[in-house]
Design an enzyme around this catalytic site. Structure first.
Site, PDB file in Angstrom:
ATOM      1  N   HIS A  53       0.840  -1.210   0.014  1.00 32.94           N
ATOM      2  CA  HIS A  53      -0.055   0.077  -0.059  1.00 32.94           C
ATOM      3  C   HIS A  53       0.781   1.371   0.206  1.00 32.94           C
ATOM      4  CE1 HIS A  53      -4.109  -1.602   1.479  1.00 32.94           C
ATOM      5  NE2 HIS A  53      -3.134  -2.628   0.799  1.00 32.94           N
ATOM      6  N   GLU A  55       0.726   3.953   1.931  1.00 36.48           N
ATOM      7  CA  GLU A  55       1.134   4.472   3.171  1.00 36.48           C
ATOM      8  C   GLU A  55       2.344   3.663   3.595  1.00 36.48           C
ATOM      9  OE1 GLU A  55      -3.648   4.793   3.004  1.00 36.48           O
ATOM     10  OE2 GLU A  55      -2.145   3.773   1.930  1.00 36.48           O
ATOM     11  N   CYS A  83      -6.981   2.392   5.074  1.00 33.54           N
ATOM     12  CA  CYS A  83      -7.632   1.262   5.275  1.00 33.54           C
ATOM     13  C   CYS A  83      -7.203   0.758   6.788  1.00 33.54           C
ATOM     14  CB  CYS A  83      -7.086  -0.088   4.344  1.00 33.54           C
ATOM     15  SG  CYS A  83      -5.385  -0.503   4.289  1.00 33.54           S
ATOM     16  N   CYS A  86      -3.273   0.170   6.891  1.00 38.55           N
ATOM     17  CA  CYS A  86      -2.406   1.583   7.024  1.00 38.55           C
ATOM     18  C   CYS A  86      -2.846   2.501   8.013  1.00 38.55           C
ATOM     19  CB  CYS A  86      -2.818   2.105   5.595  1.00 38.55           C
ATOM     20  SG  CYS A  86      -2.020   1.172   4.296  1.00 38.55           S
TER      21      CYS A  86
END
Length: 161
Positions: A53, A55, A83, A86
């Site tokens: 991801h 992040e 999410c 993260c």
């Protein structure tokens, strides 16, 4: 242009890298002392891991740059609401504030589905500001999913032949 818009534009540049790879266009930058110290974009399909991801990539790079797992005085700019994974990493890394482009009503954990960034029982809460360059962030995601649905329809139709 305000600083928050300047840095969100940098996050959008990261999201465009994901878009070019046919990944969901999510981008992120982490800022410390007025300088970007971590950048990331979504690479789940490319790297074949749920951990790729934007992040998480940006956090990893920022920690390496600072030389510590704590990002106390850092700010994150991310094009889509984080999410649960993260959001947990943001809390764990002690990021001070997260600026969010657009919200994610299906999976967002910074206020949409739940708010993991401000759980009073956790030892750290993260300030948030939502809607930074929201329209630009939202349009990019909408265009991506529109193209994806069109591509999937073409592939489905070709498989029927």
């Amino acid at each position: 242009m305000e600083a928050k818009e300047k840095y969100m534009k940098e996050a959008i540049k990261q999201a465009k890298k994901a878009y070019a790879l046919e990944e969901v266009p999510i981008g992120c930058v982490i800022v410390y002392g007025g300088k970007i110290i971590g950048r990331g974009y979504n690479r789940r399909m490319t790297d074949k891991t749920a951990l790729a991801h934007a992040e998480l990539t940006a956090i990893k790079k920022a920690c390496k740059r600072i030389g510590d797992w704590r990002l106390d005085d850092c700010e994150m700019y991310v094009t889509l609401e984080p999410c649960q994974m993260c959001s947990g990493a943001i809390v764990q890394s002690r990021i001070k504030k997260v600026y969010i482009g657009c919200m994610n009503p299906k999976a967002g954990c910074a206020g949409s589905v739940m708010n993991m960034l401000q759980v009073p029982q956790f030892n750290h809460q993260v300030e948030t500001e939502k809607g930074v360059l929201e329209e630009e962030c939202s349009k990019m995601l909408s265009a991506f999913f529109k193209e994806l649905r069109k591509k999937q329809k073409v592939e489905k139709d070709q498989n029927k032949e």
